[in-house]
Design an enzyme around this catalytic site. Structure first.
Site, PDB file in Angstrom:
ATOM      1  CG  ASN A 110      -0.416   0.679   2.420  1.00 32.05           C
ATOM      2  OD1 ASN A 110      -0.446   1.903   2.538  1.00 32.05           O
ATOM      3  ND2 ASN A 110       0.146  -0.104   3.344  1.00 32.05           N
ATOM      4  CG  PHE A 114      -0.752   9.003   7.181  1.00 30.48           C
ATOM      5  CD1 PHE A 114      -0.593   7.645   7.408  1.00 30.48           C
ATOM      6  CD2 PHE A 114       0.207   9.874   7.718  1.00 30.48           C
ATOM      7  CE1 PHE A 114       0.506   7.155   8.114  1.00 30.48           C
ATOM      8  CE2 PHE A 114       1.296   9.389   8.430  1.00 30.48           C
ATOM      9  CZ  PHE A 114       1.457   8.037   8.619  1.00 30.48           C
ATOM     10  CB  SER A 172       3.648   5.620   7.318  1.00 28.47           C
ATOM     11  OG  SER A 172       3.210   5.631   5.969  1.00 28.47           O
ATOM     12  CG  ASN A 174       3.042   4.674   1.775  1.00 27.59           C
ATOM     13  OD1 ASN A 174       3.801   4.343   0.878  1.00 27.59           O
ATOM     14  ND2 ASN A 174       2.345   3.809   2.486  1.00 27.59           N
ATOM     15  CB  THR A 175       4.155  10.439   5.419  1.00 32.26           C
ATOM     16  OG1 THR A 175       2.788  10.052   5.354  1.00 32.26           O
ATOM     17  CG2 THR A 175       4.247  11.910   5.815  1.00 32.26           C
ATOM     18  CE  LYS A 209       2.732  -0.050  12.731  1.00 32.77           C
ATOM     19  NZ  LYS A 209       1.321  -0.182  12.322  1.00 32.77           N
ATOM     20  CG  ASN A 238       4.281   0.960   9.471  1.00 34.87           C
ATOM     21  OD1 ASN A 238       3.592   0.468   8.582  1.00 34.87           O
ATOM     22  ND2 ASN A 238       3.971   2.100  10.060  1.00 34.87           N
TER      23      ASN A 238
END
Ligand SMILES: Cc1cc2nc3c(=O)[nH]c(=O)nc-3n(C[C@H](O)[C@H](O)[C@H](O)COP(=O)(O)O)c2cc1C
Length: 349
Positions: A110, A114, A172, A174-175, A209, A238
């Site tokens: 993915n 967010f 994450s 993706n940021t 995390k 993660n």
């Protein structure tokens, strides 16, 4: 069975559409799923962060991003639910498509970034639907704010009376720039600022995390820092941007974070190293590729006191926690253990 048919249908549908159908179905109360759930046995119970966990299996962040169905999951055999990642302002996330199933690999990639309704809506949902069990809130910064620490602090202040713990998501992929907080100086600054605003009577347990992709050589120093800053729990791990070599499904080329079975061993290895340095001084929550009783048991043996899952829920449906509870409990009986806590970290001894 009807649930198997629904699961088969959902697995053939676009992953994001399937996810929103699943959330709507759970909200609607149309499926009396809790009738099929058996109560977790007492050998799975534990007390951590001063809270009683009936089962070690938690719902990982990302599924109930907007706090819409946490009470449903708490009735389905999950011992705790982590909602979010929530950001201060609502945001749309990255362009679609951004979630990819890799069925042969029992995995997902993915790159959501967010997408969420923002903390205001999440807050009012929680206030209007009192949690019937242990609730964690996973927080992250908005893409548009370069001052990421500001967003974390704001969310902790706003949300700390609503949950049993808050997770600081620095992992994450993706940021942009988020994982830079794995740098010890940056992490030290973030944690000490968090302690400044979280030191009074209404102190909430803070969990961090982490990514599976950062280097093992820094773990000892990271553990020293987490102890010094009195972090209450470490979530490992993660999703991973690496580890594509052995994947079969063609979606392996997609960019984003890999979850599910292919990261099982990778996250276990991180758990083992953290456990070596930190033991039970800070509880570890193991996440990554938990699919059944055996995989849950293995992660606990590596050093996890609690577990979370996401990808196996997608492939196996909402009764997953209940069936893992049963299998795990039987494994403990089989091996002569009275309680889960006796098994934590025994692979490392
Ligand atoms: C579609 C999807 C969305 C996710 N969103 C988040 C998120 O918003 N915040 C977060 O901390 N982790 C998120 N995760 C990561 C999971 O919480 C978990 O750490 C990871 O998937 C590994 O566990 P699993 O193998 O059981 O899926 C997401 C995972 C998936 C598959």
């Amino acid at each position: 069975m009807i649930y198997d048919l629904i699961n088969t249908f959902l697995k053939k549908t676009d992953p994001e559409i399937a996810h929103s159908i699943a959330i709507k179905a759970l909200k609607s109360n149309l499926l009396p799923l809790n009738l099929l759930v058996s109560k977790p046995k007492l050998n799975l119970a534990s007390k951590l962060f001063n809270k009683e966990f009936k089962s070690p299996i938690g719902l990982a962040a990302g599924f109930d991003k907007n706090a819409e169905v946490y009470n449903k999951f708490l009735k389905l055999g999950f011992g705790f639910v982590e909602v979010g990642t929530v950001t201060p302002k609502p945001q749309n996330g990255n362009a679609k498509p951004r979630v990819f199933r890799l069925s042969e690999d029992k995995a997902i990639i993915n790159r959501l970034g967010f997408p969420n309704d923002g903390f205001d809506k999440l807050k009012s949902r929680i206030l209007n639907d009192k949690p019937q069990g242990i609730l964690g809130i996973n927080v992250g910064p908005n893409k548009s704010n370069a001052q990421k620490i500001e967003d974390y602090l704001y969310l902790i202040k706003e949300l700390k009376d609503l949950a049993d713990y808050i997770t600081i998501n620095i992992s994450s992929p993706n940021t942009e720039g988020l994982r830079d907080f794995h740098d010890l100086d940056k992490l030290g600054d973030l944690l000490s600022e968090i302690n400044n605003i979280n030191s009074n009577n209404s102190k909430i347990p803070i969990l961090i995390k982490l990514s599976p992709d950062f280097e093992n050589k820094n773990i000892e120093k990271m553990c020293e820092l987490l102890l010094k800053e009195s972090v209450n729990g470490i979530i490992l791990t993660n999703t991973s941007v690496l580890n594509r070599e052995k994947l079969i499904n063609q979606n392996r080329q997609e960019s984003g974070g890999l979850s599910g079975f292919p990261i099982f061993k990778i996250s276990n290895d991180k758990i083992k190293i953290f456990y070596k340095f930190i033991g039970k001084k800070i509880p570890i929550i193991g996440v990554g590729g938990v699919f059944d009783g055996e995989t849950a048991y293995e992660k606990i043996k590596c050093g996890a006191s609690l577990l979370q899952l996401y990808t196996s829920l997608v492939y196996q449906g909402p009764l997953i926690a209940s069936s893992i509870n049963e299998e795990l409990s039987n494994l403990l009986d089989r091996d002569g253990f009275k309680n889960l806590s006796e098994v934590v970290g025994i692979n490392n001894n």
